[in-house]
Write an enzyme that holds these catalytic residues in place. Structure first.
Site, short mmCIF file in Angstrom:
data_model
loop_
_atom_site.label_atom_id
_atom_site.label_comp_id
_atom_site.label_asym_id
_atom_site.label_seq_id
_atom_site.Cartn_x
_atom_site.Cartn_y
_atom_site.Cartn_z
N SER A 445 0.78 -1.14 0.20
CA SER A 445 -0.09 0.07 -0.07
C SER A 445 0.83 1.28 -0.04
CB SER A 445 -1.10 0.10 1.27
OG SER A 445 -2.20 -0.64 1.13
N ASP A 456 10.20 5.70 -10.20
CA ASP A 456 9.78 6.33 -11.00
C ASP A 456 10.57 7.82 -11.39
OD1 ASP A 456 8.23 4.50 -12.07
OD2 ASP A 456 6.28 5.81 -11.85
N LYS A 470 -0.27 -4.57 -3.52
CA LYS A 470 -1.66 -3.96 -3.42
C LYS A 470 -1.69 -2.45 -3.64
CE LYS A 470 -4.83 -2.80 0.16
NZ LYS A 470 -4.89 -1.22 -0.37
#
Length: 549
Positions: A445, A456, A470
């Site tokens: 999460s 990224d 998740k």
């Protein structure tokens, strides 16, 4: 109260978060274990071993066994339904170990319980991330009731005198007449469940509240595993995690059959720590009641109590042959989301911060930890979110904002417009130091939001093992009588638009998990870190990076 939350756990309040679990699908599974056909001897043995664990009511062991077996025999219908069956039985027994369930929910009248069912269906149909029909929700409730009528805990509480033959006859009726029964106007979910209540009361004399609660809780199995109905105690626990405070002894524990309750962690400045309890100890009796054969939930029920009340414990320690006794007073305990912040390489100036959850105080704790480490000469940082199941979405964004100067950090997209958000960094206050992020299979999460953004933006090197996978957001909807409904209402996406549900974030550097990496419960922080292969790899990466500067 309005907040965003990411965890293996919950948010209209509105608390949004990301939790840890799996999708059982939208059609209730068949009621019987399928005949094993065209299976290898190894697969057949895996099924038999799982069934044995179920027969002996070792539900958590059965769940773990089925999950591990499915890694090898991924297409086995028998193993898949065994896993599903074990999860449902575990949930049933967990409910009946929850005092708030028995005192405030199962005792409801038919009308009160049906009104609750109506409320849940309304929330699901208006807010759940995917469309779910009444037929699917009620079919999963029927499945839960069917299995409950074969569950010893359920039967001992609700039908202690019912004959096994009559119980089997009722289960047969449920299977033939109600399994995946289409609900079509003018028939309603309420009318179908009322008919089942009449059947169960007439033939087994089980109260309406117990029957309808299986439809309330079991119906949520039509959703993903991150969505669930929360009893008053479970909802209180959830808010305690968000606030970083709860009333108790300050222990994290797990049941070990025959040994008692293993102390996995003892929180600093807690009644347990002040009373001399250490990680690795076992609680063997609570107020004179032997707990060596109890589940974690059964023991937690005995350990619960209001602030100021006392509980007497008997404790076994690995370094002593004698059982000792102690009386402990329950009180409010502060839970730190950063339990460790240390300089672990004085010469290179490499700091280490462990973040165990994302709660309201996390950004403030992080600021204090970074400032302290900076004063001690920190030039690079290892940021550890291994085992971190998640927490508040806003907390994840705030801590990321300390390391990423600009650009999107995470975005969410849901079924309704109010679930579509994009969160961006702000340049002020950014720490421009070399960074290693540690993740593992229990990083979920909010931890994956951090990992996704660090990856990224190429902000640091990710070390460890693939994260849990998740990538969904939950909202908690308050429901009557201090209960709550946790629903998946959106999915989240990394800055590059990736959503890695059931895939997880892959580290830049994989460190295989070995037995000698498992840290001893009783070791000091320095001892554990010195033997931690992930930390050692992180040190190697940062030492090289600092040398090149």
């Amino acid at each position: 109260m309005s907040a965003s939350f990411l965890s293996r756990g919950s948010g209209c309040l509105m608390v949004l978060f990301l939790l840890l679990t799996c999708n059982p699908g939208h059609t209730a599974a068949g009621p019987d274990v399928p005949v094993i056909a065209d299976a290898s001897p190894e697969a057949i043995e895996a099924v038999r071993s799982g069934v044995y664990l179920e027969q002996t009511r070792q539900w958590l062991d059965a769940i773990e066994h089925y999950e591990n077996a499915l890694e090898t025999f991924a297409d086995s219908r028998e193993l898949k339904y065994g896993l599903r069956r074990a999860k449902i039985h575990f949930a049933i027994e967990r409910r009946y170990a929850d005092r708030s369930f028995e005192t405030r929910l199962v005792s409801r009248t038919r009308q009160e319980a049906l009104q609750l069912l109506d409320d849940l269906l309304r929330h699901v149909q208006s807010s759940y991330v995917d469309s779910v029909s009444e037929t699917s929700f009620i079919a999963h409730g029927t499945e839960s009731l069917y299995l409950a009528l074969a569950n010893e805990k359920f039967l001992s509480r609700n039908a202690p005198n019912a004959s096994r033959d009559r119980i089997q006859q009722v289960r047969q009726i449920l299977r033939q007449d109600y399994w995946n029964r289409p609900i079509q106007p003018p028939e309603t979910a309420r009318s179908v469940v009322s008919t089942v209540c009449d059947l169960i009361r007439r033939d087994l004399d089980i109260r309406d509240g117990a029957v309808i609660m299986e439809y309330v809780f079991g119906g949520c199995n039509a959703l993903d595993d991150y969505s669930s109905y929360l009893t008053p105690d479970r909802l209180e626990d959830l808010y305690g995690n968000i606030e970083g405070e709860f009333v108790g002894l300050g222990i994290e524990m797990k049941s070990e059959l025959g040994k008692g309750l293993l102390m996995v962690n003892v929180l600093p400045d807690s009644p347990a720590e002040e009373g001399g309890i250490l990680p690795g100890d076992h609680i063997v009796a609570i107020n004179g009641t032997d707990c060596r054969s109890m589940s974690t939930d059964e023991a937690a029920r005995l350990l619960r109590g209001p602030s100021g009340s006392q509980v007497q414990l008997q404790i076994d320690s690995p370094d002593s042959e004698e059982t000792r006794e102690g009386t402990f007073s329950r009180r409010a305990v502060q839970v730190k989301s950063i339990p460790v912040a240390e300089i672990i390489d004085e010469d290179a100036g490499i700091g280490y911060i462990q973040l165990t959850g994302f709660q309201k105080t996390s950004a403030q704790e992080l600021d204090a930890a970074l400032a302290s480490l900076s004063q001690r000469g920190m030039r690079a940082l290892i940021w550890d979110v291994r085992g971190n199941p998640g927490g508040l979405l806003t907390a994840a964004v705030e801590v990321l904002d300390r390391f990423i100067p600009e650009g999107v950090l995470v975005s969410t997209r849901g079924r309704t417009r109010d679930q579509n958000w994009s969160y961006s960094a702000h340049r002020s206050g950014t720490w421009d130091i070399p960074l290693v992020l540690l993740i593992d299979g229990d990083s979920a999460s909010a931890s994956e939001i951090v990992a996704g953004a660090v990856g990224d933006h190429r902000r640091g090197v990710i070390v460890g093992r693939k994260s849990y996978g998740k990538w969904s957001v939950q909202s908690i909807f308050p429901v009557r009588d201090a209960t709550g409904l946790r629903l998946t209402t959106a999915k989240f996406y990394s800055p590059k638009g990736r959503t890695l549900s059931k895939i997880g974030v892959r580290p830049d550097i994989v460190v295989e998990r070995t037995n000698d990496q498992m840290t001893a419960y009783r070791g000091t922080v320095k001892q554990r870190l010195a033997a931690d292969a992930d930390v050692l790899k992180g040190l190697e990466v940062l030492q090289s990076r600092l040398t090149q500067r």
